[in-house]
Design a protein around this motif. Structure first.
Motif, PDB file in Angstrom:
ATOM      1  N   ASP A  23       0.831  -1.209   0.000  1.00 34.58           N
ATOM      2  CA  ASP A  23       0.000   0.000   0.000  1.00 34.58           C
ATOM      3  C   ASP A  23       0.864   1.258   0.000  1.00 34.58           C
ATOM      4  OD1 ASP A  23      -2.191  -1.621   0.021  1.00 34.58           O
ATOM      5  OD2 ASP A  23      -2.799  -1.185   2.094  1.00 34.58           O
ATOM      6  N   VAL A  24       1.965   1.208   0.750  1.00 35.66           N
ATOM      7  CA  VAL A  24       2.865   2.361   0.784  1.00 35.66           C
ATOM      8  C   VAL A  24       3.459   2.562  -0.616  1.00 35.66           C
ATOM      9  CG1 VAL A  24       5.080   3.201   1.683  1.00 35.66           C
ATOM     10  CG2 VAL A  24       3.392   2.174   3.246  1.00 35.66           C
ATOM     11  N   ARG A  25       3.843   1.443  -1.239  1.00 32.57           N
ATOM     12  CA  ARG A  25       4.471   1.506  -2.561  1.00 32.57           C
ATOM     13  C   ARG A  25       3.510   2.088  -3.605  1.00 32.57           C
ATOM     14  NH1 ARG A  25       5.171  -1.219  -6.940  1.00 32.57           N
ATOM     15  NH2 ARG A  25       3.656  -2.827  -6.414  1.00 32.57           N
ATOM     16  N   THR A  26       2.251   1.657  -3.554  1.00 32.76           N
ATOM     17  CA  THR A  26       1.296   2.116  -4.566  1.00 32.76           C
ATOM     18  C   THR A  26       0.628   3.429  -4.183  1.00 32.76           C
ATOM     19  OG1 THR A  26      -0.516   0.895  -3.542  1.00 32.76           O
ATOM     20  CG2 THR A  26       0.743  -0.268  -5.237  1.00 32.76           C
ATOM     21  N   GLY A  27       0.928   3.922  -2.985  1.00 33.22           N
ATOM     22  CA  GLY A  27       0.328   5.192  -2.553  1.00 33.22           C
ATOM     23  C   GLY A  27      -1.158   5.067  -2.269  1.00 33.22           C
ATOM     24  N   LYS A  28      -1.632   3.857  -1.936  1.00 38.85           N
ATOM     25  CA  LYS A  28      -3.062   3.617  -1.762  1.00 38.85           C
ATOM     26  C   LYS A  28      -3.721   4.578  -0.773  1.00 38.85           C
ATOM     27  CE  LYS A  28      -6.501   0.178  -0.564  1.00 38.85           C
ATOM     28  NZ  LYS A  28      -6.784  -1.176  -0.159  1.00 38.85           N
ATOM     29  N   TRP A  29      -3.077   4.822   0.338  1.00 36.73           N
ATOM     30  CA  TRP A  29      -3.697   5.688   1.353  1.00 36.73           C
ATOM     31  C   TRP A  29      -3.045   7.063   1.371  1.00 36.73           C
ATOM     32  CZ3 TRP A  29      -7.864   3.150   3.101  1.00 36.73           C
ATOM     33  CH2 TRP A  29      -7.839   1.745   3.070  1.00 36.73           C
ATOM     34  N   ARG A  30      -2.391   7.399   0.323  1.00 34.42           N
ATOM     35  CA  ARG A  30      -1.662   8.670   0.193  1.00 34.42           C
ATOM     36  C   ARG A  30      -0.751   8.908   1.395  1.00 34.42           C
ATOM     37  NH1 ARG A  30      -6.087  12.184  -0.584  1.00 34.42           N
ATOM     38  NH2 ARG A  30      -7.417  11.315  -2.197  1.00 34.42           N
ATOM     39  N   GLY A  31      -0.012   7.846   1.717  1.00 35.52           N
ATOM     40  CA  GLY A  31       1.006   7.989   2.753  1.00 35.52           C
ATOM     41  C   GLY A  31       0.489   7.793   4.165  1.00 35.52           C
ATOM     42  N   ARG A  32      -0.842   7.709   4.319  1.00 33.85           N
ATOM     43  CA  ARG A  32      -1.381   7.558   5.674  1.00 33.85           C
ATOM     44  C   ARG A  32      -1.343   6.082   6.098  1.00 33.85           C
ATOM     45  NH1 ARG A  32      -4.592   9.938   9.462  1.00 33.85           N
ATOM     46  NH2 ARG A  32      -6.115   8.582  10.512  1.00 33.85           N
ATOM     47  N   ILE A  33      -0.898   5.827   7.340  1.00 31.16           N
ATOM     48  CA  ILE A  33      -1.035   4.504   7.950  1.00 31.16           C
ATOM     49  C   ILE A  33      -1.656   4.728   9.318  1.00 31.16           C
ATOM     50  CG2 ILE A  33       0.171   2.504   8.935  1.00 31.16           C
ATOM     51  CD1 ILE A  33       0.241   2.513   5.896  1.00 31.16           C
ATOM     52  N   ALA A  34      -2.837   4.173   9.526  1.00 34.78           N
ATOM     53  CA  ALA A  34      -3.504   4.312  10.822  1.00 34.78           C
ATOM     54  C   ALA A  34      -4.137   2.981  11.203  1.00 34.78           C
ATOM     55  CB  ALA A  34      -4.556   5.420  10.757  1.00 34.78           C
ATOM     56  N   THR A  35      -3.768   2.505  12.377  1.00 40.81           N
ATOM     57  CA  THR A  35      -4.359   1.276  12.910  1.00 40.81           C
ATOM     58  C   THR A  35      -5.087   1.642  14.198  1.00 40.81           C
ATOM     59  OG1 THR A  35      -2.321   0.826  14.111  1.00 40.81           O
ATOM     60  CG2 THR A  35      -2.546  -0.185  11.932  1.00 40.81           C
ATOM     61  N   ARG A  36      -5.735   0.651  14.796  1.00 34.50           N
ATOM     62  CA  ARG A  36      -6.406   0.934  16.068  1.00 34.50           C
ATOM     63  C   ARG A  36      -6.448  -0.339  16.874  1.00 34.50           C
ATOM     64  NH1 ARG A  36      -8.205  -2.887  14.790  1.00 34.50           N
ATOM     65  NH2 ARG A  36     -10.327  -3.507  14.317  1.00 34.50           N
ATOM     66  N   PHE A  37      -6.468  -0.180  18.189  1.00 38.69           N
ATOM     67  CA  PHE A  37      -6.752  -1.304  19.072  1.00 38.69           C
ATOM     68  C   PHE A  37      -8.119  -1.007  19.691  1.00 38.69           C
ATOM     69  CE2 PHE A  37      -6.648  -3.084  23.412  1.00 38.69           C
ATOM     70  CZ  PHE A  37      -6.749  -4.412  23.030  1.00 38.69           C
ATOM     71  N   PRO A  38      -9.113  -1.876  19.417  1.00 37.99           N
ATOM     72  CA  PRO A  38     -10.504  -1.537  19.757  1.00 37.99           C
ATOM     73  C   PRO A  38     -11.137  -2.407  20.847  1.00 37.99           C
ATOM     74  CG  PRO A  38     -10.488  -3.025  17.893  1.00 37.99           C
ATOM     75  CD  PRO A  38      -9.077  -2.992  18.451  1.00 37.99           C
ATOM     76  N   PRO A  39     -10.672  -2.352  22.072  1.00 42.26           N
ATOM     77  CA  PRO A  39     -11.254  -3.218  23.099  1.00 42.26           C
ATOM     78  C   PRO A  39     -12.677  -2.813  23.485  1.00 42.26           C
ATOM     79  CG  PRO A  39      -9.817  -1.611  24.123  1.00 42.26           C
ATOM     80  CD  PRO A  39      -9.657  -1.449  22.636  1.00 42.26           C
ATOM     81  N   GLU A  40     -13.470  -3.820  23.806  1.00 44.06           N
ATOM     82  CA  GLU A  40     -14.759  -3.540  24.420  1.00 44.06           C
ATOM     83  C   GLU A  40     -14.506  -3.496  25.930  1.00 44.06           C
ATOM     84  OE1 GLU A  40     -17.914  -6.376  23.656  1.00 44.06           O
ATOM     85  OE2 GLU A  40     -19.300  -5.233  24.927  1.00 44.06           O
ATOM     86  N   PRO A  41     -14.924  -2.434  26.611  1.00 43.31           N
ATOM     87  CA  PRO A  41     -14.614  -2.355  28.055  1.00 43.31           C
ATOM     88  C   PRO A  41     -15.542  -3.223  28.894  1.00 43.31           C
ATOM     89  CG  PRO A  41     -15.745  -0.359  27.346  1.00 43.31           C
ATOM     90  CD  PRO A  41     -15.558  -1.204  26.111  1.00 43.31           C
ATOM     91  N   ASN A  42     -15.475  -4.540  28.642  1.00 43.08           N
ATOM     92  CA  ASN A  42     -16.339  -5.469  29.375  1.00 43.08           C
ATOM     93  C   ASN A  42     -15.504  -6.506  30.126  1.00 43.08           C
ATOM     94  OD1 ASN A  42     -15.395  -6.931  27.226  1.00 43.08           O
ATOM     95  ND2 ASN A  42     -17.362  -7.764  26.603  1.00 43.08           N
ATOM     96  N   GLY A  43     -14.240  -6.196  30.387  1.00 45.47           N
ATOM     97  CA  GLY A  43     -13.381  -7.116  31.120  1.00 45.47           C
ATOM     98  C   GLY A  43     -11.970  -6.565  31.089  1.00 45.47           C
ATOM     99  N   TYR A  44     -11.075  -7.292  31.725  1.00 45.47           N
ATOM    100  CA  TYR A  44      -9.672  -6.875  31.745  1.00 45.47           C
ATOM    101  C   TYR A  44      -8.938  -7.433  30.529  1.00 45.47           C
ATOM    102  CZ  TYR A  44      -9.761  -4.850  36.428  1.00 45.47           C
ATOM    103  OH  TYR A  44     -10.001  -4.041  37.496  1.00 45.47           O
ATOM    104  N   LEU A  45      -7.944  -6.729  30.077  1.00 41.72           N
ATOM    105  CA  LEU A  45      -7.167  -7.217  28.933  1.00 41.72           C
ATOM    106  C   LEU A  45      -6.318  -8.416  29.341  1.00 41.72           C
ATOM    107  CD1 LEU A  45      -5.892  -3.951  27.227  1.00 41.72           C
ATOM    108  CD2 LEU A  45      -7.965  -5.274  26.756  1.00 41.72           C
ATOM    109  N   HIS A  46      -6.089  -9.306  28.362  1.00 43.47           N
ATOM    110  CA  HIS A  46      -5.257 -10.484  28.614  1.00 43.47           C
ATOM    111  C   HIS A  46      -4.139 -10.557  27.583  1.00 43.47           C
ATOM    112  CE1 HIS A  46      -7.526 -12.283  25.351  1.00 43.47           C
ATOM    113  NE2 HIS A  46      -8.671 -12.222  26.041  1.00 43.47           N
ATOM    114  N   LEU A  47      -3.364 -11.637  27.663  1.00 47.19           N
ATOM    115  CA  LEU A  47      -2.188 -11.750  26.789  1.00 47.19           C
ATOM    116  C   LEU A  47      -2.570 -11.826  25.308  1.00 47.19           C
ATOM    117  CD1 LEU A  47      -0.135 -14.140  29.064  1.00 47.19           C
ATOM    118  CD2 LEU A  47       0.594 -11.850  28.339  1.00 47.19           C
TER     119      LEU A  47
END
Ligand code: ATP
Ligand code: MG
Length: 562
Positions: A23-47
């Protein structure tokens, strides 16, 4: 985050990195890279979550992008502020930084709603008035196509009116739902007119009672991704069948929400001898099988932190296991080895005697005390030494003496010689026993010319080398020795209660060297020959720390797996 993870190599490539690089090579996102970690706050995080966190934040770091921490808080019934706080704490502890990008799906409720009206106006969604049971029955099965709801033909105006009144609170829970109008005959059940909104009178931990309709995950998630202009929405394999719905929603909203994140699936982490599922963890905590969310036996990040794991070890683990497209099990030993590797390098050495036996040096002057120098780290002389008081009465480990030594036993035995580490060579001259025949004291004579660090020490070769503490100077400390929570490797599949390891926690009172009384909460040490320990962050008091064993020096389980 720290750039100095011991043992960390350059990140190895994987199929997600290849997608991003393309994607970076083809310019698909015009240089943007954005990810996310999307937990549901219904418990504690685990490994398992840690794998996802390291992946998402690691990609953003390595490709000069951003990673958002977004709470997927669309189900008020199971979500709580306590969980939000614990999740923020855990991600930060792991060493990651979301910058300005702390988001809550609940902040988008108004926009979710507006987009839903847009779908209705375009004929892409309708209000259905079947009950939950009927909707399920109409949906069909894998082998049987679904049937249209009698309300599927409802016009946009009528649906729009009903949807607004749903929001206004005119109907009881369950009276109506909003559904996407896709295809009741689709071979993919997720596309058979999935529910987008339901009425649910529940107080939300952030929006209170402002809403009585709440969006479903499959609708809220992709829309959140697009609102935040996420480029790669990375999730676990069970969402593969949901991807067509993810894409459908974003395609249908393209004119009002012109961003189409790409969903990429990877295999979730399964770890032997534990369970990585919030539901199962809630059961363990709720049933009292463990002592709370941060019980050091749990795979929660709060638990492994208290157990003594380092963020560096967990990041090293995530790097080492990599990401793949197929589910598999990872041995607990792999994680433990990462911790050993990290702490072997970093942890100062200290002495503790876990099962004490008295040793009296009969030719050592009574009342005399001398100070021996013990290095803080055998490979790092620059880290200095600490003084260890030596005297006539010592504690040694009971297992370091054998009245009738087996072959190859190089520790203390009648008439045998051994080095008291950092001090002198002693020769055993006899033992005292109690009425039951149990040894209470071992008697020795020491050779004053053999003190460690002197020329005499070098000329005197003995095979055994044991640790000790002066009885007058040792303090007693509570030690907690933890073992695996389950006795079976694939614990997730077994009945949890049956499979619990009854010996997963052992408490003992041990003698510890004087310097350890100063240990601060969360300071980690190697107790020579016994493993890596951490001063507990919750229990203990200043000057009287309690220690948890994070891991032994060697894996005692690797041979046990059937
Ligand atoms: P659980 O199955 O424990 O209830 P979840 O997937 O419902 O977990 P979420 O809060 O929705 O929990 O998860 C947040 C993110 O963490 C998701 O992107 C999810 O895919 C990822 N995740 C959850 N469990 C694992 C795992 N075992 N391995 C890798 N990633 C995981
Ligand atoms: Mg989930």
């Amino acid at each position: 985050m720290s750039e100095t993870t011991p043992g960390a190599a350059a990140p190895s490539s994987n199929f997600i990195r290849q997608i991003i690089e393309e994607d970076v090579r083809t310019g698909k996102w015009r240089g943007r890279i954005a990810t996310r970690f999307p937990p549901e706050p219904n418990g504690y995080l685990h490994l398992g979550h840690a794998k996802s966190i390291c992946l998402n934040f690691g990609l953003a770091r390595d490709y000069g992008g951003e990673c958002h921490l977004r709470f997927d808080d669309t189900n008020p019934v199971k979500e709580e502020q306590e969980y939000v706080d614990s999740i923020i704490d855990a991600v930060r502890w792991l060493g990651f930084d979301w910058g300005d990008h702390l988001h809550f799906a609940s902040d988008y409720f108004e926009r979710f709603y507006g987009f839903a009206e847009h779908l209705i106006r375009r004929g892409k969604a309708y209000v259905d008035s079947l009950g939950a049971e009927e909707i399920r029955a109409y949906r069909g099965t894998l082998t049987e196509v679904g049937r249209d709801s009698p309300y599927r033909a409802r016009g946009a105006d009528e649906s729009l009116d009903l949807f607004r009144r749903m929001r206004a609170g005119e109907f009881p829970d369950g009276a109506h739902v909003l559904r996407a109008r896709i295809d009741m005959a689709s071979p993919n059940l997720n596309l058979r007119d999935p529910v987008l909104y339901r009425i649910r009178r529940a107080t939300h931990h952030r929006t209170g009672d402002a809403w009585c309709i709440y969006p479903m995950y499959d609708y809220a998630h992709c829309v959140s991704d697009a609102i935040e202009r996420i480029t790669h929405s990375i999730c676990t394999l069970e969402f593969e069948d949901h991807r067509p719905l993810y894409d459908w929603v974003l395609d249908e909203l393209a004119d009002v929400l012109p961003w189409h994140s790409r969903q990429v699936e990877f295999a979730r982490l399964n770890l032997t001898y534990t369970v990585l599922s919030k539901r199962k963890l809630i059961e363990l905590v709720g049933s009292g099988a463990v002592e709370g969310w941060d019980d050091p036996r749990l795979p929660t990040l709060a638990g492994v932190r208290r157990r003594g794991f380092t963020p560096e070890a967990i990041r090293m683990f995530a790097e080492r296991i990599g990401v793949a497209k197929a589910d598999s099990w990872i041995e607990m030993g792999v994680l433990e080895d990462c911790l050993r590797e990290d702490l072997n390098e970093r942890a100062p050495r200290r002495i503790a005697v876990l099962d004490p036996l008295r040793l009296t040096i009969d030719n050592y002057p009574e009342g005399a005390v001398e100070s021996c120098e013990a290095p803080n780290h055998p490979q790092h002389p620059e880290r200095g030494t600490r003084p260890l008081p030596f005297s006539r009465e010592l504690w040694i480990e009971r297992e370091d003496f054998a009245e009738t030594p087996p072959r190859g036993f190089f520790r203390l035995a009648p008439d045998a010689e051994v080095r008291l580490r950092y001090a002198y060579v002693v020769r055993c001259t006899g033992v005292e026993k109690d009425a039951a025949g149990r040894i209470t004291t071992v008697h020795c004579r020491y050779d004053p010319d053999t003190r460690s660090g002197t020329p005499g020490a070098a000329s005197r070769k003995v095979k055994g080398n044991i640790h000790w503490l002066s009885t007058a100077h040792a303090q007693s400390s509570e030690l907690r020795l933890y073992d695996r929570l389950f006795r079976v490797p694939e614990a997730g599949a077994a009945d949890s209660r049956e499979a619990l390891n009854p010996d997963s926690k052992r408490i003992l009172t041990a003698f510890t060297e004087p310097a350890l009384s100063q240990a601060l909460p969360e300071e980690r040490f190697q107790f020579e020959r016994h493993g890596y320990f951490i001063a507990d962050r919750s229990d203990g008091a200043p000057g009287r720390p309690v220690f948890n064993r994070a891991v032994s020096l060697r894996d005692s389980w690797s041979g046990r797996r059937g």
